[in-house]
Scaffold this motif. Structure first.
Motif, PDB file in Angstrom:
ATOM      1  N   ARG A 196     -20.794   4.482 -36.240  1.00 18.91           N
ATOM      2  CA  ARG A 196     -21.901   3.859 -37.152  1.00 18.91           C
ATOM      3  C   ARG A 196     -22.823   3.159 -36.280  1.00 18.91           C
ATOM      4  O   ARG A 196     -23.910   3.022 -36.447  1.00 18.91           O
ATOM      5  CB  ARG A 196     -21.054   2.969 -38.141  1.00 18.91           C
ATOM      6  CG  ARG A 196     -22.055   2.099 -38.997  1.00 18.91           C
ATOM      7  CD  ARG A 196     -21.476   1.274 -39.985  1.00 18.91           C
ATOM      8  NE  ARG A 196     -22.774   0.318 -40.626  1.00 18.91           N
ATOM      9  CZ  ARG A 196     -22.361  -0.574 -41.485  1.00 18.91           C
ATOM     10  NH1 ARG A 196     -20.952  -0.873 -41.880  1.00 18.91           N
ATOM     11  NH2 ARG A 196     -23.463  -1.491 -41.843  1.00 18.91           N
ATOM     12  N   GLU A 197     -21.950   2.591 -35.293  1.00 20.63           N
ATOM     13  CA  GLU A 197     -23.123   1.869 -34.312  1.00 20.63           C
ATOM     14  C   GLU A 197     -24.185   2.752 -33.448  1.00 20.63           C
ATOM     15  O   GLU A 197     -25.020   2.362 -33.541  1.00 20.63           O
ATOM     16  CB  GLU A 197     -22.220   1.194 -33.062  1.00 20.63           C
ATOM     17  CG  GLU A 197     -23.013  -0.053 -32.205  1.00 20.63           C
ATOM     18  CD  GLU A 197     -22.180  -0.550 -31.175  1.00 20.63           C
ATOM     19  OE1 GLU A 197     -22.488  -1.151 -30.407  1.00 20.63           O
ATOM     20  OE2 GLU A 197     -20.758  -0.687 -31.437  1.00 20.63           O
ATOM     21  N   ILE A 198     -23.492   3.779 -33.260  1.00 18.21           N
ATOM     22  CA  ILE A 198     -24.474   4.750 -32.310  1.00 18.21           C
ATOM     23  C   ILE A 198     -25.530   5.389 -33.377  1.00 18.21           C
ATOM     24  O   ILE A 198     -26.513   5.341 -33.249  1.00 18.21           O
ATOM     25  CB  ILE A 198     -23.614   5.923 -31.914  1.00 18.21           C
ATOM     26  CG1 ILE A 198     -22.695   5.508 -30.800  1.00 18.21           C
ATOM     27  CG2 ILE A 198     -24.665   6.807 -31.260  1.00 18.21           C
ATOM     28  CD1 ILE A 198     -23.462   4.564 -29.680  1.00 18.21           C
ATOM     29  N   LEU A 199     -24.944   5.373 -34.407  1.00 18.96           N
ATOM     30  CA  LEU A 199     -25.888   6.064 -35.644  1.00 18.96           C
ATOM     31  C   LEU A 199     -27.047   4.948 -35.977  1.00 18.96           C
ATOM     32  O   LEU A 199     -28.343   5.215 -36.220  1.00 18.96           O
ATOM     33  CB  LEU A 199     -24.891   6.312 -37.183  1.00 18.96           C
ATOM     34  CG  LEU A 199     -25.885   7.115 -38.086  1.00 18.96           C
ATOM     35  CD1 LEU A 199     -25.944   8.668 -37.604  1.00 18.96           C
ATOM     36  CD2 LEU A 199     -25.031   7.013 -39.583  1.00 18.96           C
ATOM     37  N   GLN A 200     -26.677   3.689 -36.024  1.00 22.54           N
ATOM     38  CA  GLN A 200     -27.680   2.773 -36.074  1.00 22.54           C
ATOM     39  C   GLN A 200     -28.974   2.581 -34.837  1.00 22.54           C
ATOM     40  O   GLN A 200     -29.983   2.558 -34.995  1.00 22.54           O
ATOM     41  CB  GLN A 200     -27.129   1.133 -36.346  1.00 22.54           C
ATOM     42  CG  GLN A 200     -28.033   0.176 -36.637  1.00 22.54           C
ATOM     43  CD  GLN A 200     -28.708   0.087 -38.059  1.00 22.54           C
ATOM     44  OE1 GLN A 200     -27.956   0.633 -38.914  1.00 22.54           O
ATOM     45  NE2 GLN A 200     -29.709  -0.281 -38.567  1.00 22.54           N
ATOM     46  N   ALA A 230     -24.314  10.202 -41.702  1.00 24.25           N
ATOM     47  CA  ALA A 230     -23.807  11.385 -40.874  1.00 24.25           C
ATOM     48  C   ALA A 230     -22.278  11.814 -41.973  1.00 24.25           C
ATOM     49  O   ALA A 230     -21.453  10.785 -41.808  1.00 24.25           O
ATOM     50  CB  ALA A 230     -23.343  10.856 -39.593  1.00 24.25           C
ATOM     51  N   SER A 231     -22.141  12.973 -42.607  1.00 23.45           N
ATOM     52  CA  SER A 231     -21.085  13.158 -43.142  1.00 23.45           C
ATOM     53  C   SER A 231     -19.957  13.698 -42.429  1.00 23.45           C
ATOM     54  O   SER A 231     -18.810  13.442 -42.716  1.00 23.45           O
ATOM     55  CB  SER A 231     -21.545  14.255 -44.223  1.00 23.45           C
ATOM     56  OG  SER A 231     -21.499  15.430 -43.514  1.00 23.45           O
ATOM     57  N   GLY A 232     -20.201  14.217 -41.118  1.00 22.92           N
ATOM     58  CA  GLY A 232     -19.120  14.586 -40.312  1.00 22.92           C
ATOM     59  C   GLY A 232     -18.584  15.891 -40.736  1.00 22.92           C
ATOM     60  O   GLY A 232     -17.577  16.602 -39.958  1.00 22.92           O
ATOM     61  N   ALA A 233     -19.283  16.684 -41.904  1.00 23.91           N
ATOM     62  CA  ALA A 233     -18.615  17.867 -42.263  1.00 23.91           C
ATOM     63  C   ALA A 233     -18.512  18.924 -41.227  1.00 23.91           C
ATOM     64  O   ALA A 233     -17.975  19.875 -41.209  1.00 23.91           O
ATOM     65  CB  ALA A 233     -19.429  18.474 -43.595  1.00 23.91           C
ATOM     66  N   SER A 234     -19.533  18.822 -40.128  1.00 20.35           N
ATOM     67  CA  SER A 234     -19.703  20.226 -39.238  1.00 20.35           C
ATOM     68  C   SER A 234     -18.884  19.915 -38.098  1.00 20.35           C
ATOM     69  O   SER A 234     -18.304  20.973 -37.483  1.00 20.35           O
ATOM     70  CB  SER A 234     -20.985  19.972 -38.474  1.00 20.35           C
ATOM     71  OG  SER A 234     -21.217  19.010 -37.617  1.00 20.35           O
ATOM     72  N   GLY A 235     -18.044  18.570 -37.849  1.00 19.96           N
ATOM     73  CA  GLY A 235     -17.162  18.380 -36.953  1.00 19.96           C
ATOM     74  C   GLY A 235     -17.654  18.362 -35.386  1.00 19.96           C
ATOM     75  O   GLY A 235     -16.912  18.144 -34.528  1.00 19.96           O
ATOM     76  N   VAL A 236     -18.965  18.309 -35.417  1.00 22.79           N
ATOM     77  CA  VAL A 236     -19.821  18.136 -34.078  1.00 22.79           C
ATOM     78  C   VAL A 236     -19.936  16.725 -33.871  1.00 22.79           C
ATOM     79  O   VAL A 236     -20.498  15.964 -34.644  1.00 22.79           O
ATOM     80  CB  VAL A 236     -20.899  18.922 -34.020  1.00 22.79           C
ATOM     81  CG1 VAL A 236     -21.710  18.625 -32.693  1.00 22.79           C
ATOM     82  CG2 VAL A 236     -20.631  20.471 -34.265  1.00 22.79           C
ATOM     83  N   ASP A 237     -19.467  16.135 -32.989  1.00 23.28           N
ATOM     84  CA  ASP A 237     -19.254  14.795 -32.713  1.00 23.28           C
ATOM     85  C   ASP A 237     -20.852  14.536 -31.758  1.00 23.28           C
ATOM     86  O   ASP A 237     -20.720  14.984 -30.624  1.00 23.28           O
ATOM     87  CB  ASP A 237     -18.022  14.183 -31.829  1.00 23.28           C
ATOM     88  CG  ASP A 237     -17.914  12.713 -32.131  1.00 23.28           C
ATOM     89  OD1 ASP A 237     -18.924  12.067 -31.974  1.00 23.28           O
ATOM     90  OD2 ASP A 237     -16.717  12.096 -32.162  1.00 23.28           O
ATOM     91  N   VAL A 238     -21.368  13.412 -32.089  1.00 22.81           N
ATOM     92  CA  VAL A 238     -22.603  13.229 -31.442  1.00 22.81           C
ATOM     93  C   VAL A 238     -22.841  11.966 -31.069  1.00 22.81           C
ATOM     94  O   VAL A 238     -23.602  11.371 -30.517  1.00 22.81           O
ATOM     95  CB  VAL A 238     -24.015  13.441 -32.249  1.00 22.81           C
ATOM     96  CG1 VAL A 238     -23.923  14.951 -32.426  1.00 22.81           C
ATOM     97  CG2 VAL A 238     -23.974  12.804 -33.545  1.00 22.81           C
ATOM     98  N   SER A 239     -21.565  11.229 -31.070  1.00 14.45           N
ATOM     99  CA  SER A 239     -21.310   9.784 -30.776  1.00 14.45           C
ATOM    100  C   SER A 239     -21.583   9.474 -29.335  1.00 14.45           C
ATOM    101  O   SER A 239     -21.915   8.128 -29.267  1.00 14.45           O
ATOM    102  CB  SER A 239     -20.067   9.194 -31.196  1.00 14.45           C
ATOM    103  OG  SER A 239     -19.924   9.339 -32.604  1.00 14.45           O
ATOM    104  N   ASP A 240     -21.435  10.296 -28.466  1.00 13.61           N
ATOM    105  CA  ASP A 240     -21.891   9.749 -27.168  1.00 13.61           C
ATOM    106  C   ASP A 240     -23.305  10.070 -26.890  1.00 13.61           C
ATOM    107  O   ASP A 240     -23.848  11.067 -26.641  1.00 13.61           O
ATOM    108  CB  ASP A 240     -21.032  10.678 -25.965  1.00 13.61           C
ATOM    109  CG  ASP A 240     -21.227  10.395 -24.550  1.00 13.61           C
ATOM    110  OD1 ASP A 240     -22.108   9.559 -24.271  1.00 13.61           O
ATOM    111  OD2 ASP A 240     -20.703  11.066 -23.905  1.00 13.61           O
ATOM    112  N   ALA A 241     -24.061   9.037 -26.932  1.00 18.63           N
ATOM    113  CA  ALA A 241     -25.661   9.154 -26.720  1.00 18.63           C
ATOM    114  C   ALA A 241     -25.911   9.821 -25.559  1.00 18.63           C
ATOM    115  O   ALA A 241     -27.265  10.369 -25.448  1.00 18.63           O
ATOM    116  CB  ALA A 241     -26.288   7.711 -26.988  1.00 18.63           C
ATOM    117  N   GLY A 242     -25.270   9.649 -24.429  1.00 25.32           N
ATOM    118  CA  GLY A 242     -25.526  10.188 -23.205  1.00 25.32           C
ATOM    119  C   GLY A 242     -25.203  11.631 -22.936  1.00 25.32           C
ATOM    120  O   GLY A 242     -25.830  12.490 -22.005  1.00 25.32           O
TER     121      GLY A 242
END
Length: 398
Positions: A196-200, A230-242
């Motif tokens: 959530r923090e990265i999403l914001q 972000a529903s998370g349904a694809s399973g692809v994690d994008v939380s690492d902004a770098g």
């Protein structure tokens, strides 16, 4: 309209509740899969609408499961009655779905100062729940329209290690547009996994050059809200902004927001011209934005744009009153697209009225201003001011 990609884990429905309009959809339900993360930005208008107050409160406490959006009534300037109505719409949906009341975020758009009836919500909610489908983006975009002439949607797809990720958004907005956080109402969703923090952070980074860099008339709404799910349904994690996944995600969200923001200005009430105002060589970004907005909000400039009249003196005068201290006018240059109209404090020697009018007759063009003071710059999108803008807003409640 380009193909709109459904987002797994997000279902939508639209229905005719009769809140203000007759014989058209005016209520939208968005269902978010359990485990979804949600980020949002809201209006900075001190008279923020009741649903904004309620949505902020609910979002701060728990992950939302539903977004409930009505058009035709802003539920703004309605005091305690408005807050009670917003809470009641959440309670009605919560009772019908079994979620906690604060897992519902309410949103409203329309006329300010009128009490929001809740009976239409009670009647319409069962049908909305029955109609939920991940392919209903276009119907939802149409239902949240007020003075908009077209629904506004955008999609992007990208892949990470062969796995596809979708980013899709919709918005409404045509008048009362100079957002001070986002736009009037905008909803963007992805099936990626994101903290959530990265999403914001991603949302705020996307809002700055898009929804926060447009103006139709200089008015900031009481109801502005922009939500990223972000529903998370694809399973692809994008939380690492770098990471590469994080970079692709941020780019896709920004592209969707930019496309939607451009659509708002192009659909400005009565607009006939889409104009980019670029200010370069400013001492700071704030200075550049102040100059750009001063030009964009000048009624004299905006009416000249509508008339395709290259009255460059109006642009020059707006730059001069933008509050730039000790402005050296001899260093200021102004262009219409690539045509220089002002240099050394006056009309450029190579400028002709015919060439200026040829640029301004286009449906879209750029005004570029160089201040000769530094290296900062800013870009905003605006439109002209036509007869129809006055007519639409004069007759808005009739």
């Amino acid at each position: 309209m380009a193909e709109i990609a459904p987002v797994s884990g997000v279902r939508l429905a639209a229905g005719a509740a009769g809140i203000r309009y007759r014989d058209r959809d005016d209520l939208v339900l968005m269902e978010l899969a359990e485990g979804s993360t949600v980020a949002a930005v809201f209006t900075k208008n001190a008279f923020c609408a009741a649903p904004v107050v309620v949505a902020r409160q609910h979002l701060a406490k728990i992950a939302p499961r539903y977004l409930l959006i009505n058009s035709g009534n802003a539920n703004a300037g309605t005091g305690e009655n408005g807050l009670a109505a917003s809470f009641e719409t959440c309670r009605l949906l919560a009772a019908a779905t079994g979620v906690a009341m604060n897992q519902v975020l309410p949103f409203s758009t329309g006329v300010i100062g009128e009490d929001l009836p809740t009976e239409p919500f009670a009647r319409a909610i069962p049908g909305l729940l029955a109609g939920l489908d991940e392919n209903n983006w276009e119907q939802a975009a149409q239902a949240i329209m007020t003075t908009d002439t077209v629904p506004k949607l955008a999609s992007r797809r990208f892949e990470v290690d062969g796995r596809a990720v979708a980013v899709t958004g919709m918005c409404k907005g045509s008048g009362m547009i100079r957002p001070d956080m986002a736009t009037m109402l905008a909803y963007v969703a992805t099936d990626a996994v994101c903290d959530r923090e990265i999403l914001q952070q991603v949302l705020e980074a996307a809002v700055a050059p898009s929804f926060n860099s447009i103006t139709v008339d200089g008015d900031t709404s009481t109801n502005d809200a922009c939500v990223l799910v972000a529903s998370g349904a694809s399973g692809v994690d994008v939380s690492d902004a770098g990471s590469e996944a994080g970079r692709l995600f941020g780019q896709a969200v920004q592209e969707v927001c930019m496309e939607l923001a451009r659509a708002i200005v192009a659909d400005g009430e009565g607009a006939t011209k889409l104009v980019e105002i670029q200010v370069d060589e400013a001492a700071s970004e704030e200075q550049a934005r102040n100059v750009a907005y001063t030009v964009a909000h000048s009624p004299l400039v905006k009416t000249a744009l509508f008339a395709s009249d290259p009255n460059w003196g109006r642009i020059l005068a707006a730059v001069g009153r933008a509050g730039v201290q000790d402005l050296d006018i001899d260093r200021v240059r102004i262009w219409l697209d690539d045509l220089c109209i002002v240099s050394r404090g006056g009309r450029d020697p190579g400028y002709t009225e015919e060439a200026g009018q040829a640029v301004m007759r286009q449906d879209a063009f750029r005004i570029r201003i160089a201040l000769g003071r530094g290296e900062a710059s800013a870009r905003i999108l605006t439109c002209d001011l036509s007869f129809d803008y006055v007519k639409i807003n004069a007759e808005y409640r009739t």
